[in-house]
Design an enzyme around this catalytic site. Structure first.
Site, short mmCIF file in Angstrom:
data_model
loop_
_atom_site.label_atom_id
_atom_site.label_comp_id
_atom_site.label_asym_id
_atom_site.label_seq_id
_atom_site.Cartn_x
_atom_site.Cartn_y
_atom_site.Cartn_z
N SER A 64 -33.50 -3.48 118.43
CA SER A 64 -34.94 -3.23 118.23
C SER A 64 -35.78 -3.67 119.42
CB SER A 64 -35.42 -3.92 116.96
OG SER A 64 -34.73 -3.40 115.85
N ARG A 155 -21.01 -13.88 114.39
CA ARG A 155 -22.17 -13.20 113.79
C ARG A 155 -22.38 -11.84 114.46
NH1 ARG A 155 -27.34 -15.34 111.06
NH2 ARG A 155 -28.94 -13.89 111.78
N ALA A 260 -33.43 -15.24 124.92
CA ALA A 260 -34.21 -16.48 124.89
C ALA A 260 -34.32 -17.14 123.52
CB ALA A 260 -35.62 -16.19 125.41
N ARG A 262 -32.77 -17.92 120.81
CA ARG A 262 -31.87 -18.94 120.27
C ARG A 262 -31.40 -19.94 121.33
NH1 ARG A 262 -30.55 -18.30 115.01
NH2 ARG A 262 -30.96 -16.28 114.05
N LYS A 332 -40.84 -6.44 111.68
CA LYS A 332 -40.86 -5.65 112.91
C LYS A 332 -42.21 -5.70 113.63
CE LYS A 332 -36.60 -4.28 112.41
NZ LYS A 332 -35.52 -4.58 113.37
N HIS A 403 -28.70 -3.57 107.44
CA HIS A 403 -27.97 -4.80 107.75
C HIS A 403 -27.33 -5.43 106.51
CE1 HIS A 403 -28.61 -5.25 111.97
NE2 HIS A 403 -29.93 -5.31 111.89
#
Length: 510
Positions: A64, A155, A260, A262, A332, A403
Site C-alpha cells: 500500500s 510474519r 522505518a 518498526r 488507509k 489479510h
C-alpha cells in the site's frame, strides 16, 4: 484551459487485483453487478502495481505504501529496498560514507562492529542479502570483531522458516573468516511500533548486555530450542549465542532494516540521551547508523538519505488553484494522505481531509463492510454539492479483509465495495463528473495458497484494474503502471503534466 466536469474522483480499491483463476478468488466468487456493468460499458484495462514497475525489485509484490507513492507521484518511485540492492550490486554500498565512517572509527580504536536487523528474505522491512553485504563491508574495512544480532521474521515469511537464513549467515561468516551470530530474538520484541516498551527493552538488554532467558552454542541450535518451546520465528525469546558480545563504548552499531516504522523504537533507545520510556541499565556511546532515515527527529546519521519528491499530484493541483478532498478510514488514511503526497504530512493549500474511524473489531472478517458505507456517504455528499475539483478515496476492504484469509468475509467485503462504487458513479452521473477506478496492489483475488492449500493472507503480484467512468470516447492503452494514473488525471482535468512526472496518460482518444 478547457472546462472540465466536476469533480474527478479517483477510487482506489485497496488490495483489489485481477486474476483469471477462480480458485480462492473472492472477486470472481462475489456478485458485483456494478463493476460487471462498468467493465462491459466503460473503457477499461489492466495496469501493473508490482516489481520494477513500482520501483521494487523484479517479482516483488506491491504494497500500500509503495502503491500510493507511485499513484500520487506520477513517476516510478524507487523504493529503499531497490536503492540498497542496487548500491550493493554496483559496489557503491561498500564505499557508503556514513557506514564506512562508523566502521572505520570502531576499527581504528580496536572496537567491535554490531550488525542488527530482521534476518529474512521477506523483503518488506529488510533483506538478508543486505546483512550479508554489511558483514562483507566490515571485513573489507578491517574489522576483527563482527557480531550479528538477528531478529527473526515469521510474519512476512512462513512462521517457521528462519533456519535457512541463520545457516546463510553462518556460511557467510565462515567464508569471510570473521564474525558470528551473537544473539537471536523474534521481531515481536525487537520491532514493535506501538510503544510496548517491555518488548523493546527485552531486545535492547539482549543486544547491549547479552541479557537472555536462554543461550545456545549456535543460532540454529537456539532456534530449534525455541521451536521445542513452541515459539514460532516471530516470537522467539531472547537467546544469547556463544560467549557474550556486549555493546561497548566506541563500537559501531548498524541497523540494517530499510523500512522505518518498526526500526524507530529500538533506535531511539540506543541514541536518545533523554530517553525515558524505560530505565536503561547502560547506554554505551556508539557510532550508530540507520540504513535509511527512520525519523527526522532521531539524532543519528542514515546511510541512505530520504529523497524528496517535487510536483506530486496534490502539490501540482494546489499550485494550479484546484481543490481536492482526501478521504479514507483509519487503516488507509496515511496512504491516501502522507504516502499519496510523496511523504508529506501537511495538507496542500485547497486540500481537505476526512478521516472515518475504522470499526473497533479484533479482525475485519468480523465486519467486512468496515467503514465503507460512512466513507461513501461523505463522498456522495461532496459530489452532490460539487465542493471539490478532485476527490481521492481509498477503500480498505479488499486488503484488510483479504489479510484475514477468510474467503466468505472477503466475498462480502468486495460485494460491499460494489455497492459503494455504484453510489459514487450514480452521483457523478447527475453532476456530469468522472471517475477513475483502480487499485494499489492485489490481495483479495487470491485467498488460498495453491502450493499448500492453506489460506493466502499476503499481497499478490497480479495486475490491477483500471476503469474510466464518464462520457468521453476514450480507450485504455496497454502497458500502464500506477505511475501513469496521476498524468491521466491531469489529462482529464485539461492540465499539462509537470516535467517531474515521467508517467504517461493511460487514456487515448478513440
Amino acid at each position: 484551459m478547457t472546462a472540465t466536469p466536476k469533480p474527478l474522483v479517483l477510487i482506489i480499491l485497496d488490495g483489489f487485483g485481477h486474476s483469471e483463476s477462480h480458485e480462492g478468488n473472492a472477486i470472481l466468487a462475489a456478485k458485483m453487478p456494478v463493476m460487471d456493468r462498468l467493465y462491459k460499458t466503460m473503457p477499461n484495462g489492466l495496469i501493473s502495481g508490482s516489481g520494477m514497475d513500482v520501483g521494487l525489485p523484479d517479482g516483488q509484490m506491491g504494497n500500500s505504501e509503495v502503491g500510493h507513492m507511485n499513484l500520487g507521484a506520477g513517476r516510478v518511485v524507487y523504493q529503499d529496498f531497490t536503492r540498497v540492492t542496487k548500491a550493493i550490486r554496483d559496489g557503491e554500498f561498500f564505499e557508503n560514507p556514513t557506514i564506512c565512517a562508523a566502521v572505520d572509527k570502531a576499527v581504528s580504536a580496536g572496537k567491535a562492529v554490531h550488525i542488527m536487523g530482521l534476518l529474512s528474505d521477506g523483503g518488506v522491512h529488510s533483506h538478508q542479502d543486505h546483512l550479508v553485504a554489511m558483514a562483507e563491508l566490515a571485513v573489507r574495512r578491517g574489522a576483527d570483531k563482527i557480531y550479528l544480532h538477528a531478529f527473526l521474521d515469521g510474519r512476512d515469511t512462513p512462521p517457521r522458516s528462519a533456519k535457512k537464513s541463520l545457516e546463510l549467515m553462518d556460511e557467510t561468516f565462515a567464508r569471510l573468516g570473521k564474525g558470528r551470530i551473537a544473539t537471536i530474538i523474534g521481531r515481536y520484541f525487537a520491532m514493535d511500533r506501538d510503544n510496548r516498551w517491555d518488548r523493546v527493552s527485552t531486545a535492547y538488554n539482549l543486544i547491549v548486555d547479552s541479557s537472555a532467558e536462554f543461550h545456545a552454542a549456535t543460532g540454529v541450535a537456539g532456534l530449534e530450542a525455541a521451536y521445542a518451546r513452541d515459539e514460532n520465528d516471530e516470537f522467539v525469546k531472547a537467546t544469547r549465542i556463544g560467549e557474550p558480545a556486549n555493546v561497548e563504548d566506541g563500537d559501531a552499531v548498524v541497523f540494517m532494516n530499510f523500512r522505518a516504522d518498526r526500526a524507530r523504537e529500538l533506535t531511539r533507545v540506543f541514541v536518545e540521551d533523554d530517553f525515558k520510556d524505560f530505565e536503561r541499565a547502560r547506554q554505551p556511546k556508539v557510532n550508530y547508523v540507520m540504513l535509511t532515515q527512520y525519523a527526522a527527529s532521531i539524532p543519528a546519521p542514515s546511510a541512505f538519505a530520504a529523497g524528496s519528491l517535487k510536483n506530486v499530484l496534490g502539490e501540482y493541483l494546489a499550485d494550479n488553484g484546484k481543490t481536492q478532498l482526501r478521504i479514507a478510514e483509519t487503516e488507509k488514511y496515511a496512504h491516501v494522505t502522507f504516502f499519496f503526497s510523496g511523504g508529506r504530512e501537511e495538507p496542500f493549500p485547497g486540500e481537505e481531509r476526512i478521516l472515518i474511524p475504522s470499526p473497533k473489531v479484533a479482525t475485519y472478517d468480523l465486519q467486512p463492510e468496515m467503514s465503507a458505507p460512512e466513507v461513501t456517504d461523505k463522498i456522495v455528499d461532496a459530489i452532490e454539492h460539487q465542493r471539490y475539483d478532485v476527490i481521492i478515496v481509498n477503500y480498505a476492504n479488499g486488503d484488510m479483509v483479504g489479510h484475514s484469509g477468510i474467503m466468505e468475509a472477503a466475498i462480502k467485503a468486495v460485494e460491499y465495495l460494489d455497492v459503494c462504487v455504484g453510489r459514487i458513479t450514480d452521483a457523478l452521473e447527475k453532476v456530469g463528473g468522472e471517475a477513475l477506478i483502480t487499485a494499489d496492489h492485489g490481495n483479495v483475488e487470491q485467498m488460498t495458497d495453491d502450493a499448500t492449500g492453506q489460506a493466502h493472507t499476503a499481497h499478490t503480484s497480479e495486475p490491477v484494474p483500471f476503469v474510466y467512468v464518464g462520457k468521453r470516447q476514450l480507450k485504455v492503452r496497454e502497458g500502464g503502471v500506477l505511475a501513469d494514473v496521476a498524468p491521466t488525471m491531469l489529462q482529464l482535468l485539461g492540465m499539462e503534466k509537470p516535467q517531474e512526472m515521467t508517467g504517461h496518460s493511460i487514456l487515448v482518444e478513440e
